[in-house]
Write a protein that holds these residues in place. Structure first.
Motif, PDB file in Angstrom:
ATOM      1  N   ASP A 134       0.842  -1.188   0.000  1.00 59.04           N
ATOM      2  CA  ASP A 134       0.000   0.000   0.000  1.00 59.04           C
ATOM      3  C   ASP A 134       0.884   1.247   0.000  1.00 59.04           C
ATOM      4  O   ASP A 134       2.078   1.163  -0.297  1.00 59.04           O
ATOM      5  CB  ASP A 134      -0.973  -0.013   1.186  1.00 59.04           C
ATOM      6  CG  ASP A 134      -0.267  -0.051   2.543  1.00 59.04           C
ATOM      7  OD1 ASP A 134       0.977   0.099   2.589  1.00 59.04           O
ATOM      8  OD2 ASP A 134      -0.952  -0.233   3.558  1.00 59.04           O
ATOM      9  N   PHE A 135       0.276   2.388   0.343  1.00 56.86           N
ATOM     10  CA  PHE A 135       0.979   3.665   0.388  1.00 56.86           C
ATOM     11  C   PHE A 135       0.696   4.312   1.737  1.00 56.86           C
ATOM     12  O   PHE A 135      -0.419   4.223   2.241  1.00 56.86           O
ATOM     13  CB  PHE A 135       0.495   4.581  -0.746  1.00 56.86           C
ATOM     14  CG  PHE A 135       0.671   3.973  -2.102  1.00 56.86           C
ATOM     15  CD1 PHE A 135       1.852   4.146  -2.805  1.00 56.86           C
ATOM     16  CD2 PHE A 135      -0.334   3.210  -2.674  1.00 56.86           C
ATOM     17  CE1 PHE A 135       2.024   3.564  -4.048  1.00 56.86           C
ATOM     18  CE2 PHE A 135      -0.167   2.628  -3.920  1.00 56.86           C
ATOM     19  CZ  PHE A 135       1.013   2.804  -4.605  1.00 56.86           C
ATOM     20  N   GLU A 136       1.700   4.960   2.305  1.00 54.22           N
ATOM     21  CA  GLU A 136       1.514   5.636   3.592  1.00 54.22           C
ATOM     22  C   GLU A 136       1.534   7.135   3.384  1.00 54.22           C
ATOM     23  O   GLU A 136       2.441   7.684   2.754  1.00 54.22           O
ATOM     24  CB  GLU A 136       2.627   5.243   4.565  1.00 54.22           C
ATOM     25  CG  GLU A 136       2.480   5.906   5.922  1.00 54.22           C
ATOM     26  CD  GLU A 136       3.614   5.546   6.848  1.00 54.22           C
ATOM     27  OE1 GLU A 136       4.138   6.464   7.502  1.00 54.22           O
ATOM     28  OE2 GLU A 136       3.974   4.355   6.913  1.00 54.22           O
ATOM     29  N   PHE A 137       0.510   7.805   3.909  1.00 48.22           N
ATOM     30  CA  PHE A 137       0.430   9.258   3.835  1.00 48.22           C
ATOM     31  C   PHE A 137      -0.055   9.768   5.187  1.00 48.22           C
ATOM     32  O   PHE A 137      -1.082   9.292   5.704  1.00 48.22           O
ATOM     33  CB  PHE A 137      -0.524   9.689   2.717  1.00 48.22           C
ATOM     34  CG  PHE A 137      -0.734  11.168   2.645  1.00 48.22           C
ATOM     35  CD1 PHE A 137       0.313  12.019   2.317  1.00 48.22           C
ATOM     36  CD2 PHE A 137      -1.971  11.722   2.910  1.00 48.22           C
ATOM     37  CE1 PHE A 137       0.126  13.384   2.254  1.00 48.22           C
ATOM     38  CE2 PHE A 137      -2.172  13.086   2.844  1.00 48.22           C
ATOM     39  CZ  PHE A 137      -1.119  13.929   2.512  1.00 48.22           C
ATOM     40  N   GLU A 138       0.679  10.678   5.761  1.00 41.62           N
ATOM     41  CA  GLU A 138       0.359  11.252   7.074  1.00 41.62           C
ATOM     42  C   GLU A 138       0.135  10.165   8.122  1.00 41.62           C
ATOM     43  O   GLU A 138      -0.783  10.236   8.930  1.00 41.62           O
ATOM     44  CB  GLU A 138      -0.857  12.178   6.977  1.00 41.62           C
ATOM     45  CG  GLU A 138      -0.593  13.409   6.134  1.00 41.62           C
ATOM     46  CD  GLU A 138      -1.798  14.337   6.035  1.00 41.62           C
ATOM     47  OE1 GLU A 138      -2.952  13.886   6.241  1.00 41.62           O
ATOM     48  OE2 GLU A 138      -1.575  15.525   5.736  1.00 41.62           O
ATOM     49  N   GLY A 139       0.953   9.102   8.052  1.00 39.16           N
ATOM     50  CA  GLY A 139       0.879   8.035   9.043  1.00 39.16           C
ATOM     51  C   GLY A 139      -0.252   7.040   8.842  1.00 39.16           C
ATOM     52  O   GLY A 139      -0.403   6.114   9.629  1.00 39.16           O
ATOM     53  N   ARG A 140      -1.046   7.204   7.774  1.00 41.77           N
ATOM     54  CA  ARG A 140      -2.170   6.300   7.512  1.00 41.77           C
ATOM     55  C   ARG A 140      -1.920   5.511   6.231  1.00 41.77           C
ATOM     56  O   ARG A 140      -1.356   6.042   5.277  1.00 41.77           O
ATOM     57  CB  ARG A 140      -3.476   7.100   7.323  1.00 41.77           C
ATOM     58  CG  ARG A 140      -3.960   7.768   8.594  1.00 41.77           C
ATOM     59  CD  ARG A 140      -5.294   8.467   8.400  1.00 41.77           C
ATOM     60  NE  ARG A 140      -6.265   7.626   7.707  1.00 41.77           N
ATOM     61  CZ  ARG A 140      -7.210   8.102   6.910  1.00 41.77           C
ATOM     62  NH1 ARG A 140      -7.303   9.397   6.689  1.00 41.77           N
ATOM     63  NH2 ARG A 140      -8.062   7.286   6.329  1.00 41.77           N
ATOM     64  N   PRO A 141      -2.370   4.262   6.196  1.00 40.85           N
ATOM     65  CA  PRO A 141      -2.229   3.465   4.969  1.00 40.85           C
ATOM     66  C   PRO A 141      -3.347   3.795   3.974  1.00 40.85           C
ATOM     67  O   PRO A 141      -4.488   4.055   4.360  1.00 40.85           O
ATOM     68  CB  PRO A 141      -2.366   2.027   5.467  1.00 40.85           C
ATOM     69  CG  PRO A 141      -3.225   2.134   6.682  1.00 40.85           C
ATOM     70  CD  PRO A 141      -2.900   3.468   7.306  1.00 40.85           C
ATOM     71  N   TYR A 142      -2.984   3.799   2.692  1.00 40.49           N
ATOM     72  CA  TYR A 142      -3.945   3.984   1.602  1.00 40.49           C
ATOM     73  C   TYR A 142      -3.707   2.867   0.600  1.00 40.49           C
ATOM     74  O   TYR A 142      -2.574   2.542   0.293  1.00 40.49           O
ATOM     75  CB  TYR A 142      -3.750   5.345   0.922  1.00 40.49           C
ATOM     76  CG  TYR A 142      -4.223   6.507   1.761  1.00 40.49           C
ATOM     77  CD1 TYR A 142      -5.471   7.073   1.559  1.00 40.49           C
ATOM     78  CD2 TYR A 142      -3.414   7.036   2.764  1.00 40.49           C
ATOM     79  CE1 TYR A 142      -5.904   8.142   2.329  1.00 40.49           C
ATOM     80  CE2 TYR A 142      -3.839   8.096   3.544  1.00 40.49           C
ATOM     81  CZ  TYR A 142      -5.090   8.646   3.323  1.00 40.49           C
ATOM     82  OH  TYR A 142      -5.521   9.684   4.085  1.00 40.49           O
ATOM     83  N   ARG A 143      -4.793   2.315   0.066  1.00 42.46           N
ATOM     84  CA  ARG A 143      -4.656   1.206  -0.879  1.00 42.46           C
ATOM     85  C   ARG A 143      -4.178   1.664  -2.246  1.00 42.46           C
ATOM     86  O   ARG A 143      -3.643   0.879  -3.016  1.00 42.46           O
ATOM     87  CB  ARG A 143      -5.990   0.467  -1.018  1.00 42.46           C
ATOM     88  CG  ARG A 143      -6.395  -0.185   0.308  1.00 42.46           C
ATOM     89  CD  ARG A 143      -7.561  -1.081   0.136  1.00 42.46           C
ATOM     90  NE  ARG A 143      -7.110  -2.274  -0.598  1.00 42.46           N
ATOM     91  CZ  ARG A 143      -7.921  -3.095  -1.217  1.00 42.46           C
ATOM     92  NH1 ARG A 143      -9.210  -2.890  -1.211  1.00 42.46           N
ATOM     93  NH2 ARG A 143      -7.452  -4.145  -1.845  1.00 42.46           N
ATOM     94  N   SER A 144      -4.412   2.933  -2.588  1.00 43.83           N
ATOM     95  CA  SER A 144      -4.020   3.411  -3.912  1.00 43.83           C
ATOM     96  C   SER A 144      -3.529   4.849  -3.844  1.00 43.83           C
ATOM     97  O   SER A 144      -3.859   5.592  -2.909  1.00 43.83           O
ATOM     98  CB  SER A 144      -5.201   3.331  -4.880  1.00 43.83           C
ATOM     99  OG  SER A 144      -6.176   4.306  -4.527  1.00 43.83           O
TER     100      SER A 144
END
Length: 172
Positions: A134-144
């Motif tokens: 996945d991808f991490e942005f601002e400490g949160r995981p995102y699937r895309s």
């Protein structure tokens, strides 16, 4: 019965199954590389047949151009040494542990885990870290990446385009 002298003996002909490729003098390399940029696609495909001994793949002009540029240099200066090929293969195994699925993901141009993607949006720099699944942005995981882009902009975006990994349609 006539006997041939050793100088007259016929040399074995190369096997018809083993293609031979033209030698390219190193002095010709720069001119040939420059000519690739202006050559019509039909000429590039003809060169492909000559330099690779097979039909060109049905890929973009830039793909064919880049592979021809490599092949011209390979035929002029020689290819990779066997030790280098073995080292590259070993490094590839370290990256994906022989996992064909991971290899295909990279073949689809997914950035390697650990890659940081930077994007400035409305004066704010945003950083996304690529992770294996996945991808991490601002400490949160995102699937895309599209989900990240939507979070940042509030509108739907192609994440690959938003982060500059794929050019936007219809423009340069």
């Amino acid at each position: 019965m006539m006997r041939r002298s050793s100088a007259q003996r016929a040399l074995p002909s190369p096997s018809p199954l083993v293609p031979t490729f033209p030698a390219i003098p190193p002095a010709d390399v720069l001119g040939r590389l420059a000519a690739l940029h202006t050559a019509p696609i039909a000429h590039l495909k003809r060169q492909w047949r000559e330099l690779y001994g097979q039909e060109p793949p049905p890929f973009s002009r830039s793909y064919i151009q880049s592979r021809l540029a490599y092949r011209i240099q390979e035929l002029a200066y020689g290819g990779l040494r066997p030790e280098t090929v073995a080292r590259l293969e070993a490094l590839g195994e370290q990256l994906d542990g022989g996992n064909v699925v991971l290899r295909r993901i990279r073949a689809d141009h997914r950035p390697l885990p650990g890659t940081r993607l930077l994007r400035e949006w409305q004066g704010v720099e945003h950083v996304v870290t690529v992770r294996p699944d996945d991808f991490e942005f601002e400490g949160r995981p995102y699937r895309s990446l599209s989900a990240v882009a939507r979070h940042i902009t509030g509108t739907r975006w192609n994440g690959w385009t938003f982060f500059g990994l794929k050019p936007a349609r219809g423009g340069a």
